[in-house]
Design an enzyme around this catalytic site. Sequence first.
Site, short mmCIF file in Angstrom:
data_model
loop_
_atom_site.label_atom_id
_atom_site.label_comp_id
_atom_site.label_asym_id
_atom_site.label_seq_id
_atom_site.Cartn_x
_atom_site.Cartn_y
_atom_site.Cartn_z
N ASP A 197 0.86 -1.18 0.00
CA ASP A 197 0.00 0.00 0.00
C ASP A 197 0.90 1.23 0.00
OD1 ASP A 197 -1.61 2.16 0.41
OD2 ASP A 197 -2.83 1.25 1.98
N HIS A 202 0.94 7.81 4.30
CA HIS A 202 1.65 7.11 5.37
C HIS A 202 3.15 7.40 5.38
CE1 HIS A 202 -2.14 5.09 5.73
NE2 HIS A 202 -2.05 4.65 4.48
#
Length: 297
Positions: A197, A202
């Site tokens: 991902d 993030h």
Amino acid sequence: MTINYQQLKDRPFAPVHQDYSQRDTMLYALSLGVGNDPLDARNLPLVYEGMAQPLQALPTMSSVLGYPGFWAKEADTGIDWVKLVHGEQRTTIHQPLPVGAKVVGKTRITRVIDKGAGKGAIVVSERSLEGEDGTRYATLEQVTFCRGDGGYSEALGGQPSDASLPALAPTPDTAPRWTYTHTIRPEAALLYRLMGDYNPLHADPQVAQAAGFDKPILHGLATYGMVCHALVMTACNGDASLLRSMHARFSSPVFPGETLRTEVWQEGDALQFRALVVERGIVVLSHGNASIAAAQP
Ligand SMILES: CCCCCCC[C@@H](O)CC(=O)SCCNC(=O)CCNC(=O)[C@H](O)C(C)(C)COP(=O)(O)OP(=O)(O)OC[C@H]1O[C@@H](n2cnc3c(N)ncnc32)[C@H](O)[C@@H]1OP(=O)(O)O
């Protein structure tokens, strides 16, 4: 950008073939911090192939296998990808995952739901994870909360909105049977993204700020994997093959470097669970419901 309901529902996903090895299985567990408590030898069969008990895959590894990637970033989706967050994950396990295999993930979008202007839209996708020999390993439902896309149903001359998924039961008010604590490493999100991902939310401080966060947040599926580890270590007494399903809601963001405490309730083969960030005293994963193969003593 506006969500086009029908285009999204009809969006084709090529099957994702993946050949993974026991090294990938160990790396997945290590990315969740499994093994950072060397005194608990029950962790070793998840990260070390040399024990008498054979190496095992954490059941939530199914969430990173045959994964179609961060497809919401593609322009054809109409999704304001910077603002989306992972809302819920629901996993049904049909067969324990081998520690290495050739698998294929088949993804489709099952629901698009308008929560209203200023609130958000929900996109539900479902992935079937199968072996190339036809074995069904898991069915995964991913609920994406698109905070920037609420009110889409009024656009383009009026668009449909599907019914919500059945609600997950909240955890009881009683004391939990077990608690399990994880120390989340400061670089946890940078490591976990390598599982597939690559959402910059993030990793990139500027993207995180554009999304309304002070700094990059942890992947929901990393928290989910850590909580799965907690379920395996408590209710399953270290045997990952016992878990049959695991459903939960991501109720608040987690930051790398924090401490996660999972609380688990048991009634027969049914588990309920939630997770809190110890430093801030808030619930970050709620409505946890799981089932195991047999009641543990
Ligand atoms: C499409 C491509 C796939 C990509 C997948 C994901 C890629 C990843 O890289 C992204 C991530 O991992 S993000 C990190 C993990 N997720 C999070 O941190 C989200 C934490 N949760 C929140 O911030 C809020 O709960 C929030 C913002 C989710 C909701 O908060 P509020 O707006 O305050 O909600 P609330 O007012 O309490 O409720 C409104 C309605 O929404 C429902 N709801 C609430 N939380 C939900 C959640 N987490 N998931 C699904 N639905 C949720 C409520 O039930 C309510 O519905 P209704 O109006 O029908 O009663």
